[in-house]
Write a protein that holds these residues in place. Structure first.
Motif, mmCIF file in Angstrom:
data_model
loop_
_atom_site.group_PDB
_atom_site.id
_atom_site.type_symbol
_atom_site.label_atom_id
_atom_site.label_comp_id
_atom_site.label_asym_id
_atom_site.label_seq_id
_atom_site.Cartn_x
_atom_site.Cartn_y
_atom_site.Cartn_z
ATOM 1 N N PHE A 183 0.251 8.053 7.976
ATOM 2 C CA PHE A 183 0.736 6.520 7.667
ATOM 3 C C PHE A 183 1.050 6.550 6.315
ATOM 4 C CE2 PHE A 183 -0.199 2.262 6.575
ATOM 5 C CZ PHE A 183 0.673 1.654 7.457
ATOM 6 N N ILE A 184 0.377 7.169 5.512
ATOM 7 C CA ILE A 184 0.671 6.999 3.823
ATOM 8 C C ILE A 184 2.105 7.850 3.658
ATOM 9 C CG2 ILE A 184 0.025 7.856 1.626
ATOM 10 C CD1 ILE A 184 -2.843 7.256 2.460
ATOM 11 N N VAL B 185 -11.546 5.610 2.864
ATOM 12 C CA VAL B 185 -12.982 5.749 2.415
ATOM 13 C C VAL B 185 -13.984 5.207 3.392
ATOM 14 C CG1 VAL B 185 -14.197 4.403 0.629
ATOM 15 C CG2 VAL B 185 -12.280 5.135 -0.088
ATOM 16 N N LEU B 186 -13.626 4.117 4.058
ATOM 17 C CA LEU B 186 -14.670 3.506 5.312
ATOM 18 C C LEU B 186 -14.614 4.609 6.319
ATOM 19 C CD1 LEU B 186 -13.553 -0.284 5.272
ATOM 20 C CD2 LEU B 186 -15.535 1.020 4.159
ATOM 21 N N PRO C 227 7.861 0.946 -7.164
ATOM 22 C CA PRO C 227 7.158 0.760 -6.035
ATOM 23 C C PRO C 227 7.227 -0.820 -5.671
ATOM 24 C CG PRO C 227 5.493 1.445 -7.681
ATOM 25 C CD PRO C 227 6.850 1.414 -8.365
ATOM 26 N N THR C 228 7.439 -1.155 -4.456
ATOM 27 C CA THR C 228 7.388 -2.689 -4.127
ATOM 28 C C THR C 228 6.134 -3.039 -3.677
ATOM 29 O OG1 THR C 228 7.871 -1.912 -1.976
ATOM 30 C CG2 THR C 228 9.899 -2.161 -3.210
ATOM 31 N N SER C 229 5.837 -4.231 -3.447
ATOM 32 C CA SER C 229 4.461 -4.614 -2.799
ATOM 33 C C SER C 229 4.226 -4.216 -1.683
ATOM 34 C CB SER C 229 4.358 -6.381 -3.107
ATOM 35 O OG SER C 229 5.599 -6.800 -2.412
ATOM 36 N N TYR C 230 5.282 -3.867 -0.906
ATOM 37 C CA TYR C 230 5.129 -3.329 0.415
ATOM 38 C C TYR C 230 4.253 -2.140 0.397
ATOM 39 C CZ TYR C 230 6.452 -1.263 4.684
ATOM 40 O OH TYR C 230 6.608 -0.577 6.186
ATOM 41 N N ILE D 159 -4.476 -0.341 1.827
ATOM 42 C CA ILE D 159 -4.977 -0.547 3.137
ATOM 43 C C ILE D 159 -5.468 0.615 3.541
ATOM 44 C CG2 ILE D 159 -4.665 -0.945 5.380
ATOM 45 C CD1 ILE D 159 -2.816 -3.461 4.473
ATOM 46 N N ALA D 160 -4.468 1.697 3.293
ATOM 47 C CA ALA D 160 -4.742 3.131 3.708
ATOM 48 C C ALA D 160 -6.213 3.740 3.006
ATOM 49 C CB ALA D 160 -3.582 3.883 3.556
ATOM 50 N N VAL D 161 -5.937 3.489 1.910
ATOM 51 C CA VAL D 161 -7.097 4.091 0.827
ATOM 52 C C VAL D 161 -8.397 3.476 1.153
ATOM 53 C CG1 VAL D 161 -7.969 4.482 -1.355
ATOM 54 C CG2 VAL D 161 -5.705 4.844 -1.040
#
Length: 75
Positions: free
Chosen positions: A25-26, A57-58, A41-44, A51-53
């Motif tokens: 996904f990243i 971690v979770l 880099p954009t805010s997107y 979210i991916a990081v």
């Protein structure tokens, strides 16, 4: 608290699934046209990488709990 062997395997599978899903996904987000504007880099991109990081971690924490539960159930 003791995890059953089934729940331990489920948590372990969730951790593995996390490592199969989120790095891809990243990579897809990184190469997206919406991720970069004039070399910045954009805010997107920032939001989706965060979210991916967090998910990785979770997923790692959940996978470790599953592994520990599985090892404890074998004793």
């Amino acid at each position: 608290m003791t995890l059953s062997r089934g729940w331990s395997l489920f948590l372990l599978a969730f951790g593995v699934w996390t490592y199969l899903l989120w790095p891809n996904f990243i990579r897809n987000i990184w190469t997206s046209e919406r991720s970069w504007a004039d070399g910045s880099p954009t805010s997107y991109l920032v939001v989706h990488v965060v979210i991916a990081v967090v998910s990785i971690v979770l997923g790692t924490i959940i996978g470790v709990l599953g592994w520990r539960g599985y090892r404890a159930s074998r004793r």
